[in-house]
Structures are given as structure tokens and as C-alpha cells.
Design an enzyme around this catalytic site. Structure first.
Site, PDB file in Angstrom:
ATOM      1  N   ALA A  31       3.056  -0.948   5.024  1.00 60.00           N
ATOM      2  CA  ALA A  31       2.416  -1.003   6.345  1.00 60.00           C
ATOM      3  C   ALA A  31       1.948  -2.408   6.720  1.00 60.00           C
ATOM      4  O   ALA A  31       1.910  -2.749   7.915  1.00 60.00           O
ATOM      5  CB  ALA A  31       1.246  -0.028   6.407  1.00 60.00           C
TER       6      ALA A  31
ATOM      7  N   ARG B 180      12.566   3.994  12.887  1.00 61.40           N
ATOM      8  CA  ARG B 180      11.348   4.795  12.773  1.00 61.40           C
ATOM      9  C   ARG B 180      10.465   4.624  14.000  1.00 61.40           C
ATOM     10  O   ARG B 180      10.923   4.182  15.054  1.00 61.40           O
ATOM     11  CB  ARG B 180      10.640   4.431  11.474  1.00 61.40           C
ATOM     12  CG  ARG B 180      11.561   4.736  10.276  1.00 61.40           C
ATOM     13  CD  ARG B 180      10.923   4.878   8.977  1.00 61.40           C
ATOM     14  NE  ARG B 180       9.768   5.757   8.990  1.00 61.40           N
ATOM     15  CZ  ARG B 180       8.764   5.628   8.142  1.00 61.40           C
ATOM     16  NH1 ARG B 180       8.775   4.671   7.228  1.00 61.40           N
ATOM     17  NH2 ARG B 180       7.742   6.461   8.190  1.00 61.40           N
TER      18      ARG B 180
ATOM     19  N   TYR C 236      11.033   8.757   1.828  1.00 61.49           N
ATOM     20  CA  TYR C 236      11.049   7.760   0.756  1.00 61.49           C
ATOM     21  C   TYR C 236      11.748   8.221  -0.521  1.00 61.49           C
ATOM     22  O   TYR C 236      11.900   7.417  -1.443  1.00 61.49           O
ATOM     23  CB  TYR C 236       9.610   7.334   0.422  1.00 61.49           C
ATOM     24  CG  TYR C 236       8.891   6.767   1.628  1.00 61.49           C
ATOM     25  CD1 TYR C 236       9.255   5.534   2.164  1.00 61.49           C
ATOM     26  CD2 TYR C 236       7.865   7.474   2.248  1.00 61.49           C
ATOM     27  CE1 TYR C 236       8.609   5.022   3.277  1.00 61.49           C
ATOM     28  CE2 TYR C 236       7.213   6.963   3.360  1.00 61.49           C
ATOM     29  CZ  TYR C 236       7.589   5.738   3.870  1.00 61.49           C
ATOM     30  OH  TYR C 236       6.953   5.234   4.969  1.00 61.49           O
TER      31      TYR C 236
ATOM     32  N   PRO D 126       0.796  -1.223   0.000  1.00 58.40           N
ATOM     33  CA  PRO D 126       0.000   0.000   0.000  1.00 58.40           C
ATOM     34  C   PRO D 126       0.832   1.278   0.000  1.00 58.40           C
ATOM     35  O   PRO D 126       1.878   1.358   0.640  1.00 58.40           O
ATOM     36  CB  PRO D 126      -0.831  -0.109   1.282  1.00 58.40           C
ATOM     37  CG  PRO D 126      -0.136  -1.099   2.137  1.00 58.40           C
ATOM     38  CD  PRO D 126       0.579  -2.029   1.213  1.00 58.40           C
ATOM     39  N   ASN D 127       0.312   2.227  -0.738  1.00 58.94           N
ATOM     40  CA  ASN D 127       0.843   3.583  -0.850  1.00 58.94           C
ATOM     41  C   ASN D 127       2.147   3.691  -1.640  1.00 58.94           C
ATOM     42  O   ASN D 127       2.630   4.794  -1.873  1.00 58.94           O
ATOM     43  CB  ASN D 127       1.010   4.242   0.530  1.00 58.94           C
ATOM     44  CG  ASN D 127      -0.309   4.369   1.244  1.00 58.94           C
ATOM     45  OD1 ASN D 127      -1.278   4.861   0.678  1.00 58.94           O
ATOM     46  ND2 ASN D 127      -0.372   3.896   2.477  1.00 58.94           N
TER      47      ASN D 127
ATOM     48  N   HIS E  74      12.461  -2.780   2.363  1.00 56.13           N
ATOM     49  CA  HIS E  74      11.887  -1.495   2.759  1.00 56.13           C
ATOM     50  C   HIS E  74      12.847  -0.390   2.350  1.00 56.13           C
ATOM     51  O   HIS E  74      14.070  -0.542   2.481  1.00 56.13           O
ATOM     52  CB  HIS E  74      11.658  -1.432   4.275  1.00 56.13           C
ATOM     53  CG  HIS E  74      10.742  -2.493   4.760  1.00 56.13           C
ATOM     54  ND1 HIS E  74       9.374  -2.426   4.595  1.00 56.13           N
ATOM     55  CD2 HIS E  74      10.992  -3.676   5.372  1.00 56.13           C
ATOM     56  CE1 HIS E  74       8.830  -3.509   5.100  1.00 56.13           C
ATOM     57  NE2 HIS E  74       9.782  -4.298   5.562  1.00 56.13           N
TER      58      HIS E  74
ATOM     59  N   GLU F 245      12.125  -9.679   1.976  1.00 59.13           N
ATOM     60  CA  GLU F 245      11.379  -8.497   2.422  1.00 59.13           C
ATOM     61  C   GLU F 245      12.271  -7.275   2.258  1.00 59.13           C
ATOM     62  O   GLU F 245      13.428  -7.288   2.685  1.00 59.13           O
ATOM     63  CB  GLU F 245      10.999  -8.695   3.897  1.00 59.13           C
ATOM     64  CG  GLU F 245      10.315  -7.529   4.535  1.00 59.13           C
ATOM     65  CD  GLU F 245      10.122  -7.725   6.044  1.00 59.13           C
ATOM     66  OE1 GLU F 245       9.929  -6.701   6.716  1.00 59.13           O
ATOM     67  OE2 GLU F 245      10.175  -8.868   6.542  1.00 59.13           O
TER      68      GLU F 245
ATOM     69  N   ARG G 272       5.037  11.082  -2.091  1.00 61.97           N
ATOM     70  CA  ARG G 272       4.656  10.797  -0.700  1.00 61.97           C
ATOM     71  C   ARG G 272       5.865  10.896   0.220  1.00 61.97           C
ATOM     72  O   ARG G 272       6.836  10.155   0.071  1.00 61.97           O
ATOM     73  CB  ARG G 272       4.072   9.386  -0.603  1.00 61.97           C
ATOM     74  CG  ARG G 272       3.755   8.975   0.821  1.00 61.97           C
ATOM     75  CD  ARG G 272       3.316   7.511   0.897  1.00 61.97           C
ATOM     76  NE  ARG G 272       3.208   7.113   2.279  1.00 61.97           N
ATOM     77  CZ  ARG G 272       3.675   5.974   2.771  1.00 61.97           C
ATOM     78  NH1 ARG G 272       4.269   5.103   1.982  1.00 61.97           N
ATOM     79  NH2 ARG G 272       3.538   5.694   4.039  1.00 61.97           N
TER      80      ARG G 272
ATOM     81  N   ASN H 225       7.965  -5.576  -0.866  1.00 61.00           N
ATOM     82  CA  ASN H 225       7.840  -4.458   0.059  1.00 61.00           C
ATOM     83  C   ASN H 225       6.368  -4.403   0.457  1.00 61.00           C
ATOM     84  O   ASN H 225       5.535  -3.882  -0.280  1.00 61.00           O
ATOM     85  CB  ASN H 225       8.282  -3.145  -0.590  1.00 61.00           C
ATOM     86  CG  ASN H 225       8.246  -1.982   0.375  1.00 61.00           C
ATOM     87  OD1 ASN H 225       7.620  -2.048   1.420  1.00 61.00           O
ATOM     88  ND2 ASN H 225       8.912  -0.898   0.011  1.00 61.00           N
TER      89      ASN H 225
END
Length: 147
Positions: free
Chosen positions: A77, A107, A23, A10-11, A100, A98, A18, A74
Site C-alpha cells: 500500500a 485494480r 494474492y 505492510p500486510n 507487486h 518495484e 490474506r 514490494n
């Protein structure tokens, strides 16, 4: 020819606009283009998919079984709470890396835990776009070792 499925959660379709301070300004299309170019050099076929919907990503993971050699994922969330995605990864025979863009461990506290990490082959985070490319290089290395 080896095949890699690259999944974006998502996103990530908003990359480039964004929260660029976190990012960066690279778009999702830019990332896919970089991955595809490097994979082609290595003789690897790639297929890309992005969704903001958990069930669609579960379907994509399940459909990758026995059709792809690796998944770069990725989950964004969903990384932190999707047991459905975790279970889909555990249910297939395709190794998942995985990734990111940001370092999830630096974070907010809620981002420190990945429910996917225990069922993933590995995790690469905090390198920006290079997180994806590092995952691809690891796959290339593993494929070359297997020959």
C-alpha cells in the site's frame, strides 16, 4: 559476491491467508525461499526484511546504500502514497525494482498510481510470485552483462 536486499511492505506477512483470490496461497516465507534458492544458484547473496511500518522501511532502504547491489521491493500500500519511501529510494545509489503480486493497473483506481515508479529502475506487477522471480532474473541478467 553480489548482494540483493528484498523488502516487503505492510500486510505481506499475511500472504497465504490474506485475500487469496487476489494474492494466492503462497506465504511470504515461501517467496523468500524461492528467491534465495534461485539467487544462490546464480551466486547471489540475499537478505530479506518485512515491515508494516513506513519508517522501518525507510531505514532499511537507507541502510542498504553501498551494502547491496540491488533492491527488490514490494512496498504494498505504501506504493501509492509514501513520499518518504519514494525520497529514500531517490537518495540512494542502489537500483530498486518495484514488484507487486497483483496487477495494480487492473485494480481499484487509487492503486493505479505508484509514487515509487519514477525513482525505481523498473516495475513488475501482475505475475503473482513470479513478479519477484522476474525481478531477480532481470538482476541476474544485468549482473552477467556487467562482467
Amino acid at each position: 559476491m553480489p548482494r540483493i536486499r528484498v523488502l516487503h511492505g505492510p500486510n505481506l506477512n499475511l500472504l497465504g491467508t490474506r485475500e487469496p483470490e487476489i494474492y494466492g496461497y503462497t506465504t511470504l516465507d515461501d517467496i523468500n525461499t524461492m528467491i534465495a534458492a534461485r539467487a544462490a544458484e546464480a551466486g547471489i547473496e540475499t537478505a530479506f526484511y518485512q515491515s508494516n511500518h513506513e519508517g522501518d522501511l525507510v531505514d532499511a532502504i537507507q541502510q542498504a546504500n553501498h551494502k547491496f547491489d540491488f533492491i527488490i521491493f514490494n512496498a504494498a500500500a505504501f506504493t501509492h502514497y509514501s513520499i518518504a519511501i519514494r525520497d529514500a529510494i531517490a537518495a540512494i545509489d542502489v537500483p530498486v525494482i518495484e514488484v507487486h503480486l497483483s496487477n495494480i493497473h487492473q485494480r481499484e483506481e487509487f492503486r493505479h498510481t505508484s509514487v515509487l515508479a519514477p525513482v525505481a529502475m523498473g516495475q513488475i506487477c501482475g505475475l503473482g510470485v513470479e513478479s519477484y522471480l522476474a525481478a531477480l532474473e532481470a538482476i541476474i541478467y544485468k549482473l552477467n552483462r556487467a562482467e
